[in-house]
Design a protein around this motif. Sequence first.
Motif, PDB file in Angstrom:
ATOM      1  N   GLY A  18      16.885   6.215 -12.887  1.00  0.00           N
ATOM      2  CA  GLY A  18      16.748   7.586 -13.345  1.00  0.00           C
ATOM      3  C   GLY A  18      15.366   7.850 -13.898  1.00  0.00           C
ATOM      4  O   GLY A  18      14.505   6.964 -13.961  1.00  0.00           O
ATOM      5  N   ARG A  19      15.138   9.095 -14.299  1.00  0.00           N
ATOM      6  CA  ARG A  19      13.829   9.493 -14.817  1.00  0.00           C
ATOM      7  C   ARG A  19      13.734   9.197 -16.306  1.00  0.00           C
ATOM      8  O   ARG A  19      14.588   9.609 -17.083  1.00  0.00           O
ATOM      9  CB  ARG A  19      13.597  10.976 -14.540  1.00  0.00           C
ATOM     10  N   LEU A  20      12.672   8.492 -16.675  1.00  0.00           N
ATOM     11  CA  LEU A  20      12.443   8.130 -18.067  1.00  0.00           C
ATOM     12  C   LEU A  20      11.391   9.033 -18.687  1.00  0.00           C
ATOM     13  O   LEU A  20      10.348   9.302 -18.075  1.00  0.00           O
ATOM     14  CB  LEU A  20      11.968   6.673 -18.172  1.00  0.00           C
ATOM     15  N   HIS A  21      11.671   9.460 -19.905  1.00  0.00           N
ATOM     16  CA  HIS A  21      10.688  10.226 -20.658  1.00  0.00           C
ATOM     17  C   HIS A  21       9.711   9.252 -21.311  1.00  0.00           C
ATOM     18  O   HIS A  21      10.103   8.271 -21.936  1.00  0.00           O
ATOM     19  CB  HIS A  21      11.379  11.069 -21.729  1.00  0.00           C
ATOM     20  N   ASP A  40      18.554   4.397 -30.934  1.00  0.00           N
ATOM     21  CA  ASP A  40      17.530   5.361 -31.323  1.00  0.00           C
ATOM     22  C   ASP A  40      16.650   5.674 -30.118  1.00  0.00           C
ATOM     23  O   ASP A  40      17.076   5.478 -28.983  1.00  0.00           O
ATOM     24  CB  ASP A  40      16.731   4.862 -32.537  1.00  0.00           C
ATOM     25  N   ASP A  41      15.443   6.143 -30.340  1.00  0.00           N
ATOM     26  CA  ASP A  41      14.564   6.472 -29.219  1.00  0.00           C
ATOM     27  C   ASP A  41      13.115   6.311 -29.656  1.00  0.00           C
ATOM     28  O   ASP A  41      12.836   5.753 -30.719  1.00  0.00           O
ATOM     29  CB  ASP A  41      14.866   7.879 -28.670  1.00  0.00           C
ATOM     30  N   SER A  42      12.189   6.808 -28.846  1.00  0.00           N
ATOM     31  CA  SER A  42      10.770   6.565 -29.092  1.00  0.00           C
ATOM     32  C   SER A  42      10.258   7.205 -30.371  1.00  0.00           C
ATOM     33  O   SER A  42       9.167   6.860 -30.849  1.00  0.00           O
ATOM     34  CB  SER A  42       9.943   7.065 -27.900  1.00  0.00           C
ATOM     35  N   LEU A  60       8.228   4.880 -24.820  1.00  0.00           N
ATOM     36  CA  LEU A  60       9.174   5.336 -23.800  1.00  0.00           C
ATOM     37  C   LEU A  60      10.590   5.451 -24.353  1.00  0.00           C
ATOM     38  O   LEU A  60      10.958   4.777 -25.312  1.00  0.00           O
ATOM     39  CB  LEU A  60       9.139   4.390 -22.593  1.00  0.00           C
ATOM     40  N   ASP A  61      11.355   6.342 -23.735  1.00  0.00           N
ATOM     41  CA  ASP A  61      12.793   6.444 -23.974  1.00  0.00           C
ATOM     42  C   ASP A  61      13.500   5.775 -22.807  1.00  0.00           C
ATOM     43  O   ASP A  61      13.342   6.200 -21.653  1.00  0.00           O
ATOM     44  CB  ASP A  61      13.244   7.914 -24.033  1.00  0.00           C
ATOM     45  N   PHE A  62      14.275   4.731 -23.082  1.00  0.00           N
ATOM     46  CA  PHE A  62      15.016   4.087 -22.004  1.00  0.00           C
ATOM     47  C   PHE A  62      16.035   5.063 -21.400  1.00  0.00           C
ATOM     48  O   PHE A  62      16.385   6.085 -22.020  1.00  0.00           O
ATOM     49  CB  PHE A  62      15.730   2.840 -22.517  1.00  0.00           C
ATOM     50  N   SER A  63      16.486   4.765 -20.210  1.00  0.00           N
ATOM     51  CA  SER A  63      17.396   5.670 -19.508  1.00  0.00           C
ATOM     52  C   SER A  63      18.613   5.985 -20.372  1.00  0.00           C
ATOM     53  O   SER A  63      19.228   5.098 -20.964  1.00  0.00           O
ATOM     54  CB  SER A  63      17.844   5.054 -18.181  1.00  0.00           C
ATOM     55  N   GLY A  66      16.995   9.543 -25.882  1.00  0.00           N
ATOM     56  CA  GLY A  66      15.908  10.465 -26.156  1.00  0.00           C
ATOM     57  C   GLY A  66      15.854  11.602 -25.162  1.00  0.00           C
ATOM     58  O   GLY A  66      16.855  12.270 -24.895  1.00  0.00           O
ATOM     59  N   LYS A  67      14.686  11.815 -24.580  1.00  0.00           N
ATOM     60  CA  LYS A  67      14.500  12.890 -23.604  1.00  0.00           C
ATOM     61  C   LYS A  67      14.625  12.393 -22.164  1.00  0.00           C
ATOM     62  O   LYS A  67      14.319  13.135 -21.228  1.00  0.00           O
ATOM     63  CB  LYS A  67      13.132  13.555 -23.796  1.00  0.00           C
TER      64      LYS A  67
END
Length: 292
Positions: A18-21, A40-42, A60-63, A66-67
């Motif tokens: 998928g697309r990662l933010h 959590d996220d970035s 980065l935000d893993f799949s 986050g976003k």
Amino acid sequence: MSTPDDEYASRLVETPYGRLHVRDIGGTGLPIVAMHGFPDDSRIYDRIIPLVTPRRVVALDFSGFGKSERGQETTLRPGQREAELSAVLTELGIDRCVLVGHDASGAVAVNFTLDHAESVDRLVLLNCYYGDAPSLQFPELIRLLGDPDFKPLADALMDDPKMREWILAHTQARFGYAVGDPDGVVAASVVPQWFGEGTRSDALVAIRAWTAALFPDLEVQNRRIADGDLATLTVPVTVAFGEDDPYLNPEVARHIAHQFPHAALHLIKNASHWPQWEQPEQTARLILGDED
């Protein structure tokens, strides 16, 4: 192919999962690539990023977090997180970096470094785990989600927003953080994964997939330690833990540092699980290598 999400720093990177933010803050010198754990996220690096400029920083935000794109895959594939990291580095044209792992992504950072040592100038591990350790404890919430025998109970708890809120508050308090602090890392980065934010849904599917892989992944990590993989790594390693973390505690930090031939250990005072949030100045210096 990447698609701009923000003219200055944000983009979406295509990966097999998928697309990662990705936030890519331009700068000079070796890039710093920072990863988050669960749940959590970035944004856990928000207080670090201004302190390490003018270095280039990629967070980065893993799949599923986050976003990044939300998927419905309930199983984390072996090596998936490492593959996501590799896809980001390839897309951004990064062939060598300072790699930072926190919490569950510490294991991702170690695995990636073992397999691609030529791509990592220095490895930085913040309050994480790799394999079993005598004093290693996981938060009750994570143990619940990671144990397949408790799946019916975990399903019931996760389906009830009030129970989700209660168990998250319990974990927050056990880490030593004030429950409901609007300026804290939990409000900034953890709560959105559990309850969503704005038009973005929660990350519960991704949380469940990653935590379900926890104990099988530990066995893989134990084998790599037993095979001597960590003992022969020539990449310098910085192990920096908030010393007030009751779970991924100072003894875990010492145990991890002992596995590497070239590791510097730092215990950060007045910090618990997220030293990059509570003590950003000192943590930034350690990431930059100023205190090793």
